[in-house]
Design an enzyme around this catalytic site. Structure first.
Site, mmCIF file in Angstrom:
data_model
loop_
_atom_site.group_PDB
_atom_site.id
_atom_site.type_symbol
_atom_site.label_atom_id
_atom_site.label_comp_id
_atom_site.label_asym_id
_atom_site.label_seq_id
_atom_site.Cartn_x
_atom_site.Cartn_y
_atom_site.Cartn_z
ATOM 1 N N LYS A 40 30.050 -53.869 -14.436
ATOM 2 C CA LYS A 40 30.202 -53.981 -16.032
ATOM 3 C C LYS A 40 30.364 -52.444 -16.487
ATOM 4 C CE LYS A 40 29.356 -56.884 -19.143
ATOM 5 N NZ LYS A 40 30.148 -58.276 -19.467
ATOM 6 N N THR A 85 28.600 -59.682 -13.821
ATOM 7 C CA THR A 85 28.590 -58.376 -14.647
ATOM 8 C C THR A 85 27.624 -58.601 -15.725
ATOM 9 O OG1 THR A 85 30.350 -59.068 -15.740
ATOM 10 C CG2 THR A 85 30.761 -58.148 -13.722
ATOM 11 N N HIS A 307 46.694 -22.876 -25.943
ATOM 12 C CA HIS A 307 47.486 -21.555 -26.410
ATOM 13 C C HIS A 307 47.421 -21.538 -28.078
ATOM 14 C CE1 HIS A 307 48.984 -21.007 -22.363
ATOM 15 N NE2 HIS A 307 49.475 -22.487 -22.561
#
Length: 351
Positions: A40, A85, A307
C-alpha cells in the site's frame, strides 16, 4: 518512491528453486519470477501528541511493501497468503494509535518488525516514510505591524524575520517546505541486519558570489568561458545508510546532515566560503557527515546545477548603460547534474 536495495545476481551454476505452482503448467516452463512484492502506497497519517497544553504533530505519507515466500498468488491465483493492502493501511493507523509517532525511522522500523513478526510467511518488509515539514508558529507570526509598531504598541518588527526571544505556539503550526525528510527501512527474515536509509530531498539553496568554475577542458566543443564569480544554485537530494541505530536520535541526525550541507555551501554568515566547483562542495559535505556521524556508513548526494545566466545589456546601452551584474535569467533546462557516493572503506551498502 521506494529506494529498493539492489540484489546480487545468483551464481551462474546455481539452479533456481522452483516456485509453487510452476510444475502445474503442464509443459516445460521457460520463465520465472525473479522479483516480486506488493503493498500500500501513499497512506497519509497525522498523529497529535497531546501532553497538557503543548501539542506535537507528525504528518507522514507511508508506503508498506511485503514480499512473500510463496508465489502462488501469481502462478495459481491463490490469495490465501496475501495480507491485503487495505489491512496494511489499517496497520499504519493502529500502530500509530498504539505506539505513537516519534520519527520517520522509528515508525518505519515499528511497522516492518510488525509485519515480519506477525506473519511467518512474509520474507521481507519494506517501509517508506515521508514526513511533512510542519513547524510551530512563532509569536511574531501572529502579530501585525502598524506604522513600525507591533499591535501592542512596541516598536520593532513583528514578522517571521524577528527571531530573537520569540515564543513558540502550543498548538498552531506552519508548513515550511525547506526540505523533506524521508526514510526506507527493509527487514528480511533471513538477514539479522536491518537496512535503514534516511534522506533529504528538495533542499534548494542559492548564493550570489564566491562560486567559480575555471580551467576545465578547453577543446573545439567548448563555448563556456571561465567563470571566476557566478551564482551557485542547486536542489540537494541526499541519502545515507546507517550501520548502527542503537540509541540514535534520528531527528537530530537528520538535522545535523542538513546543517552540514548548508554550512559547506554557504560558509560563515559574514565571510562565506569559496566553491571552486559543485563537485568540491558536494565532497566536503559528504566527508563531514562521515566525520561527525559514526553511525553513517555511506552517503550519496546529487546536486543539479540550477543556472542563472547574466542578461546581456550590451545591445541596450542607451536604456541601461554599463555592465550588468544585477539581472539574471533563471534556466531550469538543460542543467548539469553532479553526484557522488562516499563510503567508509570495507563496508557494503544498499544505496
Amino acid at each position: 518512491m521506494f529506494a529498493t536495495p539492489l540484489r546480487q545476481p545468483a551464481a551462474a551454476n546455481q539452479r533456481p528453486k522452483s516456485s509453487p505452482g510452476m510444475e502445474e503448467h503442464g509443459k516445460p516452463y521457460q520463465y520465472e519470477i525473479t522479483d516480486h512484492g506488493y503493498g500500500k502506497d501513499a497512506v497519509k497519517v497525522l498523529h497529535v501528541s497531546r501532553k497538557g497544553p503543548v501539542h506535537t504533530i507528525q504528518e507522514f505519507e507511508v508506503g508498506t511493501h511485503l514480499k512473500l515466500y510463496s508465489k502462488k498468488d501469481y502462478y495459481q491465483g491463490n490469495n490465501s497468503d496475501i495480507v491485503a493492502t487495505d489491512s496494511q493501511k489499517n496497520t499504519v493507523y493502529l500502530l500509530a494509535k498504539k505506539h505513537g509517532i516519534e520519527s520517520p525511522e522509528k515508525f518505519a522500523l515499528l511497522l516492518a518488525r510488525h509485519f515480519i513478526n506477525k506473519y511467518s510467511h512474509v520474507e521481507e518488509a519494506h517501509v517508506h516514510v515521508e514526513a511533512y515539514p510542519w513547524q510551530r508558529v512563532c509569536q511574531e507570526e501572529t502579530r501585525t505591524t502598524l506604522n513600525g509598531k507591533c499591535e501592542n504598541g512596541v516598536q520593532g518588527n513583528c514578522d517571521f524575520s524577528s527571531v530573537d526571544n520569540r515564543s513558540l505556539h502550543n498548538h498552531a503550526f506552519i508548513f515550511t517546505p525547506t526540505a523533506f525528510h524521508y526514510c526506507d527501512v527493509v527487514l528480511r527474515r533471513t538477514d539479522p541486519k536491518q537496512t535503514v536509509i534516511t534522506g533529504i530531498k528538495g533542499l534548494r539553496v542559492l548564493k550570489t558570489t564566491q562560486s567559480s568554475f575555471v580551467n576545465f577542458v578547453n577543446d573545439e566543443f567548448r563555448s563556456l568561458p571561465d567563470q571566476y564569480d557566478r551564482i551557485f544554485s542547486t536542489v540537494v537530494d541526499c541519502s545515507w545508510e546507517y550501520s548502527d541505530t542503537d540509541n540514535l536520535d534520528f531527528l537530530r541526525a537528520w538535522q545535523t546532515v542538513k546543517n552540514i550541507i548548508i554550512r559547506n555551501f554557504a560558509g560563515d554568515p559574514q565571510v562565506g566560503v569559496s566553491s571552486p566547483s559543485v563537485q568540491h562542495t558536494l565532497y566536503l559535505s559528504e566527508r563531514q557527515v562521515l566525520d561527525v556521524l559514526p553511525q553513517v556508513s555511506v552517503i550519496s548526494m546529487t546536486m543539479p546545477n540550477k543556472h542563472y545566466f547574466n542578461f546581456d545589456t550590451k545591445p541596450f546601452q542607451k536604456i541601461a548603460p554599463g555592465d550588468n551584474n544585477e539581472v539574471f535569467i533563471p534556466v531550469d533546462k538543460p542543467h548539469g547534474t553532479i553526484y557522488a557516493q562516499l563510503a567508509r572503506k570495507h563496508l557494503n551498502s544498499h544505496l
